[in-house]
Write a protein that holds these residues in place. Sequence first.
Motif, PDB file in Angstrom:
ATOM      1  N   PHE A  67       0.834  -1.208   0.000  1.00 32.24           N
ATOM      2  CA  PHE A  67       0.000   0.000   0.000  1.00 32.24           C
ATOM      3  C   PHE A  67       0.868   1.256   0.000  1.00 32.24           C
ATOM      4  O   PHE A  67       0.542   2.257  -0.656  1.00 32.24           O
ATOM      5  N   VAL A 119      -6.261   5.286  -1.763  1.00 31.64           N
ATOM      6  CA  VAL A 119      -5.106   4.586  -1.188  1.00 31.64           C
ATOM      7  C   VAL A 119      -4.979   4.878   0.309  1.00 31.64           C
ATOM      8  O   VAL A 119      -4.703   3.975   1.111  1.00 31.64           O
ATOM      9  N   MET A 123      -5.045   2.196   3.308  1.00 31.75           N
ATOM     10  CA  MET A 123      -4.006   2.108   4.340  1.00 31.75           C
ATOM     11  C   MET A 123      -4.606   2.193   5.736  1.00 31.75           C
ATOM     12  O   MET A 123      -4.145   1.527   6.669  1.00 31.75           O
ATOM     13  N   ASP A 126      -6.025  -1.140   6.353  1.00 28.33           N
ATOM     14  CA  ASP A 126      -4.925  -2.062   6.647  1.00 28.33           C
ATOM     15  C   ASP A 126      -4.523  -1.977   8.114  1.00 28.33           C
ATOM     16  O   ASP A 126      -4.346  -2.995   8.791  1.00 28.33           O
ATOM     17  N   ILE A 146      -5.215  -7.014  -2.358  1.00 34.08           N
ATOM     18  CA  ILE A 146      -4.511  -5.736  -2.505  1.00 34.08           C
ATOM     19  C   ILE A 146      -4.570  -5.256  -3.948  1.00 34.08           C
ATOM     20  O   ILE A 146      -4.792  -4.075  -4.229  1.00 34.08           O
TER      21      ILE A 146
END
Length: 316
Positions: A67, A119, A123, A126, A146
């Motif tokens: 990422f 993005v 993140m 994540d 991903i």
Amino acid sequence: MLSTSVPNDTAPHPSAFILLGIPGMQDQHVWIAIPFCSMYILALLGNGTILYIIMTDTALHEPMYLFLCLLSITDLVLCSTTLPKMLTIFWLESHIISYRGCLTQMFFVHAVFATESAVLLAMAFDRYVAICRPLHYTAILNATMIGKIGLAGVVRGLLFVFPFVILIERLPFCGHHIIPHTYCEHMGIAKLACASIKPNTIYGLTVALSITGMDVVLIATSYVLILRTVLSLPSKDAQFRAFSTCGAHICVILVFYIPAFFSFFTHRFGHQVPPQIHIVLANLYLLVPPVLNPLVYGINTKQIRLRIFDIFMGRR
């Protein structure tokens, strides 16, 4: 003084636009360009280093670093879309940009911004999974997922920004071709039209609030859930490390979104905002995050920091 004149177009669309730079500060353009150029070089070096390290070290081919790799790519494209032309305006007085070139720049500015927003959301997700659902981390965020997330972010940006081009194409400009800005953006171009730009305004607001605005809400939700989990950790050391990491990430996210929304809403409602402030902030939201992201997300990460140290020490 402008370096070239534009023909007096009688067609609905001018053959070219003139980008003034920062109105009222033309005599200071040479000096203003120095910090912008320095930041651009730092962005290129920082993001290039992050990409090199992640791509060459197989130990870093994990979700968080992949990422980060996507973020560095979008950062490089985002600042490179506007900064080279801006520097030619400031240093070479090259104010002319073709009509198609202007639309292309506009498209990439907004599309890449939307992609980077996606993005940053990925993140945040994540980190949420890693901290709040650690046992399911590898099952949820595998290489296939991903790839799908990255592709979805790019496609989303392209699909929602492409109508901007159509909305501009339908407008007549009646010979108006001077843009008081350093780069081409949707509302900056639309304001030159000699027809109603209500559809442009409505669609722009819809995209900002429903797409980028929703990203902000989801990112904020992710970090609230992360902080709630962190507060339940028994170790004060672990809490401090998590707080410092999350705090740095949140600062970068705020630097990305606040100037962007300020610029966006100023075009529509902020008629009292001095144009110099508006234009400087509009440039900073495209340049400051690409400079800060490698520092906060990269050097702040132990594995990447050690790898950078090894490179400087000449180790493999």
